[in-house]
Write an enzyme that holds these catalytic residues in place. Structure first.
Site, PDB file in Angstrom:
ATOM      1  N   ASP A 150      62.629  -4.945  16.873  1.00 35.31           N
ATOM      2  CA  ASP A 150      62.748  -4.907  18.330  1.00 35.31           C
ATOM      3  C   ASP A 150      64.180  -4.584  18.738  1.00 35.31           C
ATOM      4  OD1 ASP A 150      61.697  -5.630  21.097  1.00 35.31           O
ATOM      5  OD2 ASP A 150      63.430  -6.964  20.896  1.00 35.31           O
ATOM      6  N   SER A 175      64.855  -5.164  33.282  1.00 34.41           N
ATOM      7  CA  SER A 175      64.599  -6.553  32.886  1.00 34.41           C
ATOM      8  C   SER A 175      65.705  -7.078  31.985  1.00 34.41           C
ATOM      9  CB  SER A 175      63.240  -6.656  32.193  1.00 34.41           C
ATOM     10  OG  SER A 175      63.159  -5.766  31.104  1.00 34.41           O
ATOM     11  N   ASP A 226      60.718   2.720  26.648  1.00 34.17           N
ATOM     12  CA  ASP A 226      61.067   3.983  27.303  1.00 34.17           C
ATOM     13  C   ASP A 226      62.327   4.609  26.736  1.00 34.17           C
ATOM     14  OD1 ASP A 226      62.704   2.031  28.243  1.00 34.17           O
ATOM     15  OD2 ASP A 226      62.180   2.253  30.359  1.00 34.17           O
ATOM     16  N   GLY A 228      65.833  -5.100  21.533  1.00 31.81           N
ATOM     17  CA  GLY A 228      66.506  -6.192  22.226  1.00 31.81           C
ATOM     18  C   GLY A 228      67.034  -7.238  21.270  1.00 31.81           C
ATOM     19  N   GLY A 236      28.015  10.579  61.869  1.00 33.33           N
ATOM     20  CA  GLY A 236      27.747  10.634  60.448  1.00 33.33           C
ATOM     21  C   GLY A 236      28.507   9.564  59.682  1.00 33.33           C
ATOM     22  N   SER A 237      27.974   9.209  58.516  1.00 33.54           N
ATOM     23  CA  SER A 237      28.701   8.310  57.624  1.00 33.54           C
ATOM     24  C   SER A 237      29.789   9.100  56.899  1.00 33.54           C
ATOM     25  CB  SER A 237      27.739   7.672  56.620  1.00 33.54           C
ATOM     26  OG  SER A 237      26.798   6.852  57.291  1.00 33.54           O
ATOM     27  N   GLY A 238      30.648   8.402  56.176  1.00 32.27           N
ATOM     28  CA  GLY A 238      31.756   9.056  55.498  1.00 32.27           C
ATOM     29  C   GLY A 238      33.062   8.949  56.268  1.00 32.27           C
ATOM     30  N   ASP A 241      25.706  15.638  67.343  1.00 31.50           N
ATOM     31  CA  ASP A 241      25.856  14.348  68.020  1.00 31.50           C
ATOM     32  C   ASP A 241      25.486  14.470  69.497  1.00 31.50           C
ATOM     33  OD1 ASP A 241      26.692  13.341  65.638  1.00 31.50           O
ATOM     34  OD2 ASP A 241      28.742  12.872  66.249  1.00 31.50           O
ATOM     35  N   HIS A 275      34.837  16.553  58.765  1.00 30.98           N
ATOM     36  CA  HIS A 275      33.582  16.778  58.054  1.00 30.98           C
ATOM     37  C   HIS A 275      33.765  17.700  56.860  1.00 30.98           C
ATOM     38  CE1 HIS A 275      32.263  15.604  62.172  1.00 30.98           C
ATOM     39  NE2 HIS A 275      31.486  14.824  61.451  1.00 30.98           N
TER      40      HIS A 275
END
Length: 580
Positions: free
Chosen positions: A559, A447, A402, A561, A57-59, A115, A222
């Site tokens: 800001d 950062s 944050d 910073g 089967g596919s999947g 199968d 399956h």
């Protein structure tokens, strides 16, 4: 409840479009017209050799089409999602391989009733066409202690059989020898799956319900549930539970595994585990096996036989001798087979020694100089100011990030204070700047730590010698600012700390030309420029940093910073003025 959304064009066309995508992106594959059959595009190379056909089967992608190539499958036939392929397509594939001159065709079939029936019917029909055909049934599932009459299911161990049989076929081995070898290999193979989620066939609801925090042990591929449900624990515990289950001698489907055995291991992603989780599980599997005295000769980890988007993993172990490893290591062009090292996993040294590091600047003992006392007082003032402004900076940062800008600056301030308690301030300003660069890099984090460390490292190069004039300070600040711009990718006007720092740095350039009595006036002007620049960030749209992801109308405060830079420069000025 609606079926889960999937990134497909339609439920009816997804299998054919997926096969087309695989074949079009893989130069060694082709499609058999009118059938869901993937073929090697160099069928002429099969002449007088055994051809290998598998499918299902596919999947389960990349199984089985991704394992078509020299050294593995000659062809793979696909059914609908989780549905056995039709006998007509299986027969068409067999005849195609036979007509290419193959000496025989080996069908490698997973042990599922559909199968077995459909491949069996096609095999009988092929024999009536004069094809030398044989079948190997793969039944490697270790889930059930007392398997039903249907027997053990065929799972990811099937891929190992593709590989061993494919290597033998490529070497020109006859069909009966290949069947004998892989049949023996199957006796030393076992697979078990565990999942944290069900999966859903396109257009359908999830195959079973699994509450958050629960996991299913011993499930198939399956969408069927497993043999045992329990709470999710650590990766180490889950792997140990799986291996205990697989090797439990009370189970009729267990894999006998003892100390001294050598195995090949496959850690198979059932569809939706992250690569990070897969690597953790892989390491846990190696550790658990080695703790039992089992030698891990080869390890493959990735997506090989999936169950759509199931968030789970299966473990497959295959006992291996030197001949098995030789076949396993043989080259294949199959696009889904990983690039595996031929070196044993167990017994290999896997760490390297880092290069010896020179003593960190902050750990060295420095000589004091005429500027040491002054620089210490300035540093103490800066640290005190940053600690006072911790909550104010956090509050500003909550609007655009944050909320930890004050915390990170306070971390740096405390690290500098701690260093000052145990060390002499070097008389050379360049050495002090390198000390500060090392401290903020190690203690500040994020950062901000990287940016300040860049600034200080670049600035230090302009401040050598025990006596550094005001022109040197001007060049140092300019160099540090340019380093921030170059590596940080921001410019004045982008609503960052540069909106305070750049105007101040430009003003400080005047130190190089002003008369000796005008230095404090220049510094005062620079501090004013920094304060004005920081305040101006209220009206700027963020173009760099985390705030650039926030809607402009929500950014009404300055800001954080930039405000921190203005506060630092203000503290420097205030300290110098108090010592005149």
């Amino acid at each position: 409840m609606e079926p889960q959304k999937k990134l497909i064009n339609s439920v009816d066309s997804c299998v054919d479009e997926a096969l087309c995508g695989l074949v079009r992106s893989s130069g060694g594959l082709s499609l058999l017209k009118g059938h869901r059959v993937v073929l090697r595009s160099d069928l002429d190379n099969l002449r007088a050799k055994v051809a290998l056909l598998s499918g299902g089967g596919s999947g389960h992608e990349p199984a089985h089409g991704g394992f078509v190539g020299a050294g593995m499958l000659s062809a793979a036939v696909a059914g609908g999602v989780f549905a056995s392929p039709p006998p007509a397509s299986i027969l068409a594939a067999i005849l195609c391989l036979h007509n290419a001159g193959a000496s025989g065709v080996l069908l490698i079939v997973k042990n599922y009733t559909g199968d077995r029936l459909n491949f069996g019917l096609a095999a009988e029909q092929a024999r009536n066409h004069g094809v030398n055909v044989d079948t190997v049934i793969v039944a490697d599932d270790c889930a059930f202690e007392r398997p039903s009459k249907a027997g053990r299911r065929g799972l990811c161990g099937t891929i190992f059989i593709h590989k061993l049989a494919g290597a033998m076929a490529e070497e020109g081995c006859p069909l009966d020898q290949i069947v004998s070898t892989v049949t023996q290999a199957l006796k030393g193979m076992g697979t078990l799956g565990v999942s944290l989620s069900p999966c859903s066939v396109p257009g359908c609801l999830p195959s079973f319900d699994l509450p958050p925090g629960d996991m299913e042990l011993g499930l198939g591929i399956h969408g069927e549930p497993g043999v045992k449900r329990s709470k999710v624990t650590s990766a180490d515990d889950v792997v140990m539970t799986m291996i205990n289950h697989m090797t439990n001698p009370d189970s009729q489907s267990h894999l006998p595994l003892k100390s001294g055995d050598t195995v090949v291991v496959c850690v198979n992603n059932l569809g939706a585990l992250s690569c990070l989780e897969m690597n953790v599980v892989t390491g846990a599997t190696i550790n658990c096996l080695e703790s039992r005295g089992v030698v891990v000769a080869r390890m493959m980890s990735g997506s090989f036989m999936t169950s759509l988007e199931m968030a789970g993993v299966s473990l497959t172990f295959m006992k291996a001798d030197q001949e098995t490893l030789r076949l396993f290591d043989a080259q294949t062009s199959a696009p889904a087979w990983p690039n595996i090292s031929c070196m044993s996993v167990s017994g290999r040294g896997y760490t390297s020694q880092p290069p010896p590091l020179s003593t960190r600047p902050q750990d060295e003992q420095h000589l004091e100089g005429p500027l040491s006392a002054l620089m210490q007082k300035v540093l103490e003032a800066v640290c005190s100011t940053l600690l006072q402004k911790q909550e104010e900076l956090n509050a500003l940062d909550r609007a655009a990030g944050d909320g930890d800008c004050g915390n990170t600056h306070a971390q740096a301030a405390r690290a500098i204070q701690d260093w000052l308690q145990d060390h002499l301030v070097p008389g050379c300003p360049g050495q002090l700047l390198l000390v500060l660069a090392g401290l903020v890099q190690e203690k500040m984090g994020g950062s901000s730590g990287a940016l300040y460390s860049l600034f200080l490292t670049a600035a230090a190069g302009h401040m050598t010698g025990n006596q550094s004039g005001t022109a040197g300070w001007a060049d140092a600040v300019h160099a540090g600012t340019q380093a921030m711009r170059r590596y940080g990718g921001a410019d004045p006007g982008d609503r960052t700390m540069l909106d305070a720092l750049c105007p101040a740095a430009d003003e400080l350039r005047r130190l190089k030309t002003c008369p000796s009595g005008g230095h404090m006036a220049v510094l005062q002007a620079a501090v004013q420029k920094a304060a004005s620049g920081a305040e101006s960030t209220r009206n700027l749209a963020a173009k760099a940093g985390r705030a650039s992801y926030i809607a402009a109308e929500r950014l009404t405060l300055p800001d954080p910073g930039a405000m921190a830079v203005a506060a630092i420069l203000g503290a420097v000025l205030e300290s110098l003025e108090s010592q005149k």
